[in-house]
Design a protein around this motif. Structure first.
Motif, PDB file in Angstrom:
ATOM      1  N   VAL A   9       0.847  -1.195   0.000  1.00 16.89           N
ATOM      2  CA  VAL A   9       0.000   0.000   0.000  1.00 16.89           C
ATOM      3  C   VAL A   9       0.881   1.243   0.000  1.00 16.89           C
ATOM      4  O   VAL A   9       1.936   1.272   0.636  1.00 16.89           O
ATOM      5  CB  VAL A   9      -0.962   0.009   1.218  1.00 16.89           C
ATOM      6  N   LEU A  10       0.445   2.241  -0.727  1.00 15.46           N
ATOM      7  CA  LEU A  10       1.141   3.527  -0.773  1.00 15.46           C
ATOM      8  C   LEU A  10       0.517   4.449   0.262  1.00 15.46           C
ATOM      9  O   LEU A  10      -0.704   4.658   0.251  1.00 15.46           O
ATOM     10  CB  LEU A  10       1.021   4.134  -2.171  1.00 15.46           C
ATOM     11  N   ILE A  11       1.340   5.010   1.158  1.00 13.75           N
ATOM     12  CA  ILE A  11       0.819   5.830   2.247  1.00 13.75           C
ATOM     13  C   ILE A  11       1.630   7.122   2.367  1.00 13.75           C
ATOM     14  O   ILE A  11       2.865   7.084   2.403  1.00 13.75           O
ATOM     15  CB  ILE A  11       0.858   5.084   3.599  1.00 13.75           C
ATOM     16  N   SER A  12       0.924   8.240   2.441  1.00  9.23           N
ATOM     17  CA  SER A  12       1.602   9.523   2.666  1.00  9.23           C
ATOM     18  C   SER A  12       2.120   9.555   4.099  1.00  9.23           C
ATOM     19  O   SER A  12       1.605   8.865   4.981  1.00  9.23           O
ATOM     20  CB  SER A  12       0.639  10.686   2.426  1.00  9.23           C
ATOM     21  N   ASN A  13       3.118  10.395   4.345  1.00  9.75           N
ATOM     22  CA  ASN A  13       3.771  10.370   5.651  1.00  9.75           C
ATOM     23  C   ASN A  13       2.868  10.811   6.793  1.00  9.75           C
ATOM     24  O   ASN A  13       2.914  10.243   7.882  1.00  9.75           O
ATOM     25  CB  ASN A  13       5.031  11.240   5.643  1.00  9.75           C
ATOM     26  N   THR A  14       2.034  11.812   6.565  1.00  9.37           N
ATOM     27  CA  THR A  14       1.140  12.279   7.625  1.00  9.37           C
ATOM     28  C   THR A  14       0.232  11.154   8.086  1.00  9.37           C
ATOM     29  O   THR A  14       0.055  10.924   9.288  1.00  9.37           O
ATOM     30  CB  THR A  14       0.291  13.472   7.142  1.00  9.37           C
ATOM     31  N   VAL A  15      -0.344  10.437   7.127  1.00  7.60           N
ATOM     32  CA  VAL A  15      -1.232   9.312   7.445  1.00  7.60           C
ATOM     33  C   VAL A  15      -0.444   8.179   8.095  1.00  7.60           C
ATOM     34  O   VAL A  15      -0.920   7.540   9.045  1.00  7.60           O
ATOM     35  CB  VAL A  15      -1.953   8.812   6.171  1.00  7.60           C
TER      36      VAL A  15
END
Length: 286
Positions: free
Chosen positions: A203-209
């Protein structure tokens, strides 16, 4: 009598000049105080950071008085900046800024300088390396257009796919030129990445999330963005209304952000996941 008269006139003139001088000095001081107060609009972790910066010794030493205002909707924050309700904003990436200006040609913004890159990461509970991801694997990707495009660029950087040479910051899976592992893509709300990690191959996840889901991009991801030309569109900036692009006080905020003490605080609070980027704006044109 004549001499006394002229002495009296002289004293009156001196008093009048003194009064006007004090008034002018007071007006100048009030004006200086007013112009040195900068309203910075922000959201999320950036809001917290700028609250700290506003109270810092560095801000005081630079003669900057900062008021921080929180607006949680990005479009509304940019509009408030363009309209002058906010002087400078701190929340958006270069690509978000470009997209906003493209859609709002009558109320454009101007970039003041760069701040940081928050790396997006590829996460997996099944595989320890992108090389281990098998044929036909399912990759969860954001349904948010800008985040999805960013994720696809990261997959290309990881060697999993090849994108069309004209791929832009709002590109989609239809722009994939080559998919040798026949990867399948599952669109998800970009805030749910940590919760679906066990249900997909990666899964691709942004850093904030990721941080909210107790994941550290530099240690928990199997691949993540680095500061280079492939990620320049994801670098965060400070922005202001186009008419204020040469405001010297606003430009000082960029230097303030990169002060050593400020960076030390950010690094400690966010575990090194907000990677400082101090580049000239010309960097985006390379």
């Amino acid at each position: 009598m004549k001499k006394s008269f002229w002495w009296l006139i002289g004293i009156i003139v001196v008093i009048v000049i003194a009064i006007f001088g004090i008034h002018a000095a007071t007006s100048h001081s009030a004006s200086a105080t007013k112009t040195s107060t900068i309203t910075v609009g922000s959201q999320g972790s950036d809001y917290d950071i700028w609250q700290h910066i506003a109270k810092s010794k560095d801000a005081k030493n630079m003669g900057l008085k900062i008021k921080v205002k929180q607006i949680t909707d990005g479009v509304q924050l940019n509009k408030a900046t363009a309209q002058g309700n906010v002087d400078v904003n701190a929340f958006q990436s270069w690509s978000y800024y470009l997209a906003y200006n493209k859609e709002n040609k009558s109320s454009k913004l101007a970039a003041l300088g760069t701040t940081y890159l928050e790396p997006m990461g590829i996460y997996s509970k099944k595989y320890k390396s992108v090389k281990d991801i098998p044929d036909g694997a399912t990759i969860a990707i954001a349904n948010n257009p800008s985040q999805a495009a960013r994720g696809l660029i990261l997959l290309q950087k990881a060697g999993l796919i090849t994108l069309d040479k004209n791929f832009g910051y709002l590109g989609t899976v239809s722009d994939i030129k080559s998919n040798p592992k026949h990867l399948k893509f599952k669109e998800i709300d970009d805030t749910t990445g940590p919760r679906v990690i066990n249900n997909v191959d990666a899964v691709l996840i942004s850093n904030t999330v990721a941080l909210e889901g107790h994941l550290h991009v530099l240690t928990d991801s199997i691949f993540h963005e680095k500061v280079d030309q492939s990620t320049k569109d994801n670098i965060n900036i400070l922005a202001t209304a186009a008419k204020n692009k040469n405001n010297k006080s606003y430009k000082k905020l960029v230097k303030l952000y990169h002060k050593k003490d400020i960076q030390k605080y950010i690094k400690q609070k966010y575990y090194g996941t907000k990677i400082e980027v101090s580049k000239p704006l010309s960097y985006f044109n390379n």
